[in-house]
Design an enzyme around this catalytic site. Structure first.
Site, PDB file in Angstrom:
ATOM      1  N   GLN A   1      16.662  34.508  -6.775  1.00  0.00           N
ATOM      2  CA  GLN A   1      17.194  33.424  -5.956  1.00  0.00           C
ATOM      3  C   GLN A   1      16.147  32.836  -5.013  1.00  0.00           C
ATOM      4  OE1 GLN A   1      20.313  33.937  -2.727  1.00  0.00           O
ATOM      5  NE2 GLN A   1      21.594  33.182  -4.413  1.00  0.00           N
TER       6      GLN A   1
ATOM      7  N   GLU B   1       0.835  -1.202   0.000  1.00  0.00           N
ATOM      8  CA  GLU B   1       0.000   0.000   0.000  1.00  0.00           C
ATOM      9  C   GLU B   1       0.870   1.252   0.000  1.00  0.00           C
ATOM     10  OE1 GLU B   1      -3.769   0.412   2.235  1.00  0.00           O
ATOM     11  OE2 GLU B   1      -2.708   1.955   3.382  1.00  0.00           O
TER      12      GLU B   1
ATOM     13  N   ARG C   1       6.786  33.342 -16.381  1.00  0.00           N
ATOM     14  CA  ARG C   1       6.201  34.444 -15.616  1.00  0.00           C
ATOM     15  C   ARG C   1       7.267  35.516 -15.360  1.00  0.00           C
ATOM     16  NH1 ARG C   1       2.234  37.879 -14.156  1.00  0.00           N
ATOM     17  NH2 ARG C   1       2.161  38.284 -11.901  1.00  0.00           N
TER      18      ARG C   1
END
Length: 388
Positions: free
Chosen positions: A288, A251, A277
């Site tokens: 940075q 799982e 952008r």
């Protein structure tokens, strides 16, 4: 309950892993990713997309060919599920898919009688039958050794009383695997039973509304004098903890392989946004403060990849991987939450809007630190294995 779709088309299979795991589910991307925002808002299981999951063949990846499966290894299954996570933006659907594979089919293949395998595995693998395993209880949570739901032997039957909660797929499940107490609390007091939804004495509660993974139904199950034939017991009486350990390893490896694919896709999306952008006459990725977040995201993705690959290889080789499983679950789930939050921050106002899908990633990610054993439980296990 909405009826399950028609059986999967027999000649549609997951492609070979010749180049990249991301090729596996790519042909189905358009269908799987249709109306994601609306589906999330609605919070209902997407039956139309379940047809696509069934046709893709991914439900059969780890199962033997004699039952209609593809016969892949554990690590091969992890690769396939990583591909699903990379392709499918409906994380709830992906989570229900992983639950379908591991909850009943995996333990049936490993521990059930031949009669039960022949009767149920083909319909589980095709997705005709929806499955769930009922482990968690209201008062015990992660403490599986003290499960309170009891099964009392009565002739050729067992009579089960008690209840379970936070059961993935419960509201839509046709088959349940019940983990119940047949002896004293402890590792040898659990047994496992396969039960049909319509068995008298079994009741399924209404779906629970939740923060994320909203298209993966979650519910409660209760048992009042539920009579189950002994022939429906999986493995020997008292073998429940052994079965649970087998299932939980897979799982975690399967569901968090999906998470790795989702994290990889998120990194690609954030990287593209940071390059396109512009603010202050340059792409925001040149700042940075942004670039370091993306560098940390890349480190997190590759760290998750290495933990999953190494732990999967150990489990596949039959080696002791108890610490590795706990560490992998903690590393990947927490990295997923952290990178989802960073993605919202990098997208800024756009990331806070539902239309970008970024905030949905964050809501979905939070669940990973809770299900399959919380981060706190995983750290307890690691500390215990270190002798603390």
């Amino acid at each position: 309950m909405t009826p399950a779709p028609a059986p999967a088309h027999p000649d549609i299979r997951v492609p070979e892993l010749s180049v990249s795991p991301y090729e596996i589910s790519a042909p189905w991307a358009e269908e799987l990713n249709r109306d994601i925002a609306a589906a999330d808002a609605d919070g209902a299981f997407p039956w139309d997309k379940w047809k696509t999951i069934r046709r893709s063949g991914i439900l059969g990846v780890p199962f033997e060919e004699q039952y209609g499966g593809l016969g892949r290894t554990l690590t091969g299954t992890m690769q396939a599920l990583e591909g699903l996570g990379h392709t499918c933006r409906d994380a709830g659907l992906s989570f229900s898919t992983s639950t379908q594979i591991v909850s009943v089919g995996i333990p049936l293949q490993a521990f059930a009688s031949q009669e039960l395998k022949d009767r149920f595995l083909p319909r589980i693998i095709s997705g005709e039958l929806i499955t769930a395993h009922a482990i968690t209880e209201p008062d015990n949570g992660s403490d599986a050794l003290h499960i309170a739901t009891t099964a009392t032997r009565d002739g050729d039957d067992y009579v089960i009383d008690g209840g379970k909660m936070f059961i993935t797929n419960a509201p839509i499940a046709d088959l349940f695997l019940l983990y119940v107490r047949t002896g004293a609390p402890g590792p040898f007091g659990l047994s496992v039973f396969l039960v049909d939804r319509d068995t008298p004495g079994l009741s399924v509660g209404e779906p629970l509304d939740k923060m994320g993974l909203r298209t993966s139904p979650l519910g409660t199950v209760s048992f009042d004098g539920l009579r189950v034939p002994a022939s429906r017991r999986i493995g020997q009486e008292g073998a429940g903890f052994l079965i649970l350990d087998h299932v939980m390893k897979r799982e975690i490896l399967f569901s968090f392989s999906i998470t790795l694919g989702e994290m990889t896709h998120r990194l690609e999306k954030v990287l593209g946004y940071a390059k396109s952008r512009r603010q202050f006459d340059q792409p925001i990725g040149k700042f940075q403060a942004v670039s370091h977040k993306i560098a940390d995201m890349k480190i997190a993705v590759e760290t998750a990849r290495k933990w999953l690959a190494d732990t999967g290889a150990k489990v596949e080789a039959g080696q002791d991987a108890a610490l590795d499983i706990a560490a992998t679950k903690t590393v990947v789930s927490e990295a997923n939450t952290r990178t989802a939050l960073d993605a919202v921050q990098i997208f800024g106002g756009q990331g806070y809007l539902t239309r970008t899908g970024i905030e949905q990633d964050l809501r979905n990610a939070v669940a990973g630190t809770i299900y399959s054993g919380t981060s706190e439980i995983q750290r307890n296990r690691i500390a215990s294995l270190l002798g603390l």
